[in-house]
Design a protein around this motif. Sequence first.
Motif, PDB file in Angstrom:
ATOM      1  N   ARG A   1     -36.612 -13.959  -3.433  1.00 37.09           N
ATOM      2  CA  ARG A   1     -36.907 -12.529  -3.273  1.00 37.09           C
ATOM      3  C   ARG A   1     -38.411 -12.243  -3.359  1.00 37.09           C
ATOM      4  O   ARG A   1     -38.977 -11.552  -2.497  1.00 37.09           O
ATOM      5  N   ALA A   2     -39.057 -12.742  -4.395  1.00 38.95           N
ATOM      6  CA  ALA A   2     -40.478 -12.448  -4.593  1.00 38.95           C
ATOM      7  C   ALA A   2     -41.312 -12.969  -3.429  1.00 38.95           C
ATOM      8  O   ALA A   2     -42.262 -12.309  -2.979  1.00 38.95           O
ATOM      9  N   GLN A   3     -40.950 -14.144  -2.926  1.00 40.34           N
ATOM     10  CA  GLN A   3     -41.679 -14.725  -1.799  1.00 40.34           C
ATOM     11  C   GLN A   3     -41.498 -13.877  -0.544  1.00 40.34           C
ATOM     12  O   GLN A   3     -42.460 -13.638   0.199  1.00 40.34           O
TER      13      GLN A   3
ATOM     14  N   LEU B   1     -43.936 -10.011   3.283  1.00 38.98           N
ATOM     15  CA  LEU B   1     -43.900  -8.771   4.045  1.00 38.98           C
ATOM     16  C   LEU B   1     -45.039  -7.837   3.660  1.00 38.98           C
ATOM     17  O   LEU B   1     -45.622  -7.164   4.511  1.00 38.98           O
ATOM     18  N   GLU B   2     -45.372  -7.799   2.387  1.00 36.98           N
ATOM     19  CA  GLU B   2     -46.459  -6.933   1.926  1.00 36.98           C
ATOM     20  C   GLU B   2     -47.804  -7.413   2.471  1.00 36.98           C
ATOM     21  O   GLU B   2     -48.692  -6.600   2.754  1.00 36.98           O
ATOM     22  N   ALA B   3     -47.941  -8.713   2.647  1.00 36.45           N
ATOM     23  CA  ALA B   3     -49.208  -9.272   3.115  1.00 36.45           C
ATOM     24  C   ALA B   3     -49.398  -9.149   4.620  1.00 36.45           C
ATOM     25  O   ALA B   3     -50.509  -9.312   5.129  1.00 36.45           O
TER      26      ALA B   3
ATOM     27  N   ARG C   1     -44.990  -4.505  11.433  1.00 34.07           N
ATOM     28  CA  ARG C   1     -43.889  -5.356  11.013  1.00 34.07           C
ATOM     29  C   ARG C   1     -42.626  -5.083  11.828  1.00 34.07           C
ATOM     30  O   ARG C   1     -42.290  -3.927  12.105  1.00 34.07           O
ATOM     31  N   PHE C   2     -41.935  -6.166  12.192  1.00 34.16           N
ATOM     32  CA  PHE C   2     -40.606  -6.046  12.811  1.00 34.16           C
ATOM     33  C   PHE C   2     -39.695  -7.048  12.124  1.00 34.16           C
ATOM     34  O   PHE C   2     -39.871  -8.243  12.212  1.00 34.16           O
TER      35      PHE C   2
ATOM     36  N   ALA D   1     -42.502 -16.531  12.937  1.00 33.95           N
ATOM     37  CA  ALA D   1     -43.471 -16.456  11.847  1.00 33.95           C
ATOM     38  C   ALA D   1     -43.734 -15.024  11.397  1.00 33.95           C
ATOM     39  O   ALA D   1     -44.253 -14.804  10.301  1.00 33.95           O
ATOM     40  N   LEU D   2     -43.382 -14.049  12.240  1.00 31.33           N
ATOM     41  CA  LEU D   2     -43.727 -12.655  11.965  1.00 31.33           C
ATOM     42  C   LEU D   2     -42.527 -11.776  11.635  1.00 31.33           C
ATOM     43  O   LEU D   2     -42.701 -10.684  11.096  1.00 31.33           O
TER      44      LEU D   2
END
Length: 318
Positions: A85-87, A92-94, A99-100, A73-74
């Motif tokens: 792409r947008a999703q 990732l931005e949210a 982040r990994f 999930a991460l």
Amino acid sequence: MASTHTSAAASSTMPTKTRDIHNHHMDSTVWDDLKFRPDDIIISTFPKAGTTWTQQITCQLLHAGDEKVAPNALSPWVELRVVPRAQMLQMLEAQESRRFMKTHLPIDALVFNPKAKYIFCGRNGRDSMWSWHNHLFAATDMFYQLFNDNPGRVGPALRRPSDDPRDMFMQLLQDEMDPELGWQFWGHILGWWEVRSLPNVLLIHYNDLKADLDGEMRRIAKFLEIPEMSPEQWKAAVEHCTFDWMKAHADLAAPQQAEMAWKEGAASFIHKGTNGRWKDILSEDDNRRYLERARKELGEECAQWLENGRLQGAVKLD
């Protein structure tokens, strides 16, 4: 025909992206629009070379051994074409935690950020081929439809391999991976090997994780500058990164669509975790030709590392 490389000298020059890769699985241009953060972690491998294992290790280090945290999930596969792409970029931005991210791109098709940290996990090519074959052969028709019928595919469709993993292995000896089954192997390995001296790159190996999981996790934790855990947290983190634990909790690491994508669901995705399944199948001549090809494409030192790892191969990486 694959190019021949005779030098495996490490480079201190920051790599730059020189090409894009579009195929049934990947669209490398997604990385062009990613807004990097200074503490980002990118996990890179050739397929079935310890990707999920490295994601689990990183997840456990970042979350102090919390067994409930699910890397699936991460830790998204950024260039995976089936996610719009947008999703992907919005997801990732949210993300609020460190982040990994996962990639299967060779380094010359990846946007390389000097502030991010990159972990590349290697595995003996014969073991990778056997695991990659199982991954594709155990996939359902829906798996192939997901990749092949998704709009925007470039190049040939992904196809199911024959029932003999030796057929995939032979491609490494004859030329390169068939684009209908995968992507280039030798250049992928060599590209990461040649930047191993960069301070934000760490090379690990599947064999070393099997031989000394605790020690290799400490090495990764130091590289990622992970805050010190309590002894209890560390013990839990290591336990949650053993193959037996991951197999028993495969739903945490496998893709969310695993039940539809593989015949045995998440159990197919987290399969055996063993090496050497090729030993009773490949002939002495097969193995000799493979090792000769590895030395020709990678150079002696890199070929030795890929064959054995850092610990057994006595290859100094840090």
